[in-house]
Design a protein around this motif. Structure first.
Motif, PDB file in Angstrom:
ATOM      1  N   LYS A   1      21.570  50.972  17.449  1.00  0.00           N
ATOM      2  CA  LYS A   1      22.501  52.014  17.874  1.00  0.00           C
ATOM      3  C   LYS A   1      23.175  52.617  16.660  1.00  0.00           C
ATOM      4  O   LYS A   1      23.337  51.957  15.631  1.00  0.00           O
ATOM      5  N   PHE A   2      23.586  53.859  16.789  1.00  0.00           N
ATOM      6  CA  PHE A   2      24.260  54.547  15.692  1.00  0.00           C
ATOM      7  C   PHE A   2      25.194  55.614  16.247  1.00  0.00           C
ATOM      8  O   PHE A   2      25.122  55.989  17.417  1.00  0.00           O
TER       9      PHE A   2
ATOM     10  N   PHE B   1      17.996  54.420  18.240  1.00  0.00           N
ATOM     11  CA  PHE B   1      16.740  54.698  17.545  1.00  0.00           C
ATOM     12  C   PHE B   1      15.786  53.544  17.800  1.00  0.00           C
ATOM     13  O   PHE B   1      16.205  52.420  18.086  1.00  0.00           O
ATOM     14  N   ASP B   2      14.505  53.850  17.746  1.00  0.00           N
ATOM     15  CA  ASP B   2      13.505  52.793  17.898  1.00  0.00           C
ATOM     16  C   ASP B   2      12.293  53.124  17.056  1.00  0.00           C
ATOM     17  O   ASP B   2      12.218  54.159  16.430  1.00  0.00           O
TER      18      ASP B   2
ATOM     19  N   ASP C   1      26.954  42.670  16.116  1.00  0.00           N
ATOM     20  CA  ASP C   1      28.199  41.895  16.030  1.00  0.00           C
ATOM     21  C   ASP C   1      29.451  42.774  16.036  1.00  0.00           C
ATOM     22  O   ASP C   1      30.563  42.286  15.875  1.00  0.00           O
ATOM     23  N   GLY C   2      29.255  44.105  16.192  1.00  0.00           N
ATOM     24  CA  GLY C   2      30.393  45.019  16.253  1.00  0.00           C
ATOM     25  C   GLY C   2      30.748  45.669  14.930  1.00  0.00           C
ATOM     26  O   GLY C   2      31.582  46.580  14.888  1.00  0.00           O
ATOM     27  N   ASN C   3      30.141  45.210  13.844  1.00  0.00           N
ATOM     28  CA  ASN C   3      30.415  45.832  12.547  1.00  0.00           C
ATOM     29  C   ASN C   3      29.828  47.238  12.498  1.00  0.00           C
ATOM     30  O   ASN C   3      28.809  47.522  13.126  1.00  0.00           O
TER      31      ASN C   3
ATOM     32  N   MET D   1      25.839  53.112  11.358  1.00  0.00           N
ATOM     33  CA  MET D   1      24.993  52.144  12.035  1.00  0.00           C
ATOM     34  C   MET D   1      25.898  51.119  12.711  1.00  0.00           C
ATOM     35  O   MET D   1      26.869  50.651  12.115  1.00  0.00           O
ATOM     36  N   LEU D   2      25.557  50.796  13.952  1.00  0.00           N
ATOM     37  CA  LEU D   2      26.372  49.870  14.737  1.00  0.00           C
ATOM     38  C   LEU D   2      25.617  48.553  14.903  1.00  0.00           C
ATOM     39  O   LEU D   2      24.587  48.495  15.574  1.00  0.00           O
TER      40      LEU D   2
END
Length: 132
Positions: A50-51, A43-44, A73-75, A69-70
């Motif tokens: 990223k999601f 999304f922007d 940091d990888g969470n 939601m991504l």
């Protein structure tokens, strides 16, 4: 013999029309099964990232789902969708994140979902896209 020939000719002419009807774009576009599954997207706009979008359908054909939601940091931050619908080829959904209501709409075309999103107050908005 003439009857068999006539039946064969009728079958040859009607079969392509029946298969075309079964494959019509509107039938595919309106089938909720075309959106059910796991989608990876970006999304922007006012913010970007990223999601993942996971859309499920129960035995009563009711849609449910989750946005994940991504973080860089990888969470992963999952949020259940409050509303979701698929009607006339358009996806509409909403969820709450950090106290803000977020809504998004999109269309399915060329194996992708694409659309727009906005926060509840409308000050934050942008576009999004997702593929399987």
């Amino acid at each position: 013999m003439t009857t068999k020939l006539l039946i064969a000719i009728i079958a040859l002419f009607t079969m392509p029309f029946q298969s075309a009807k079964a494959q019509s774009p509107s039938a595919i576009r309106d089938s909720s099964t075309s959106v059910v599954g796991k989608w990876a997207g970006t999304f922007d706009g006012s913010s970007s990232g990223k999601f993942e979008l996971v859309i499920n359908q129960d035995s009563n054909r009711k849609l449910t789902g989750q946005v994940i939601m991504l973080a860089d940091d990888g969470n992963r931050y999952p949020t259940d969708l409050k509303t979701i619908s698929w009607q006339n080829g358009q996806l509409k959904a909403s969820y709450t994140a950090d106290g803000d209501d977020v809504s998004f709409t999109g269309n399915y075309a060329n194996s992708a979902l694409k659309g727009t999103w906005k926060s509840g107050d409308g000050q934050d908005s942008g576009t999004w896209q997702a593929t399987r």
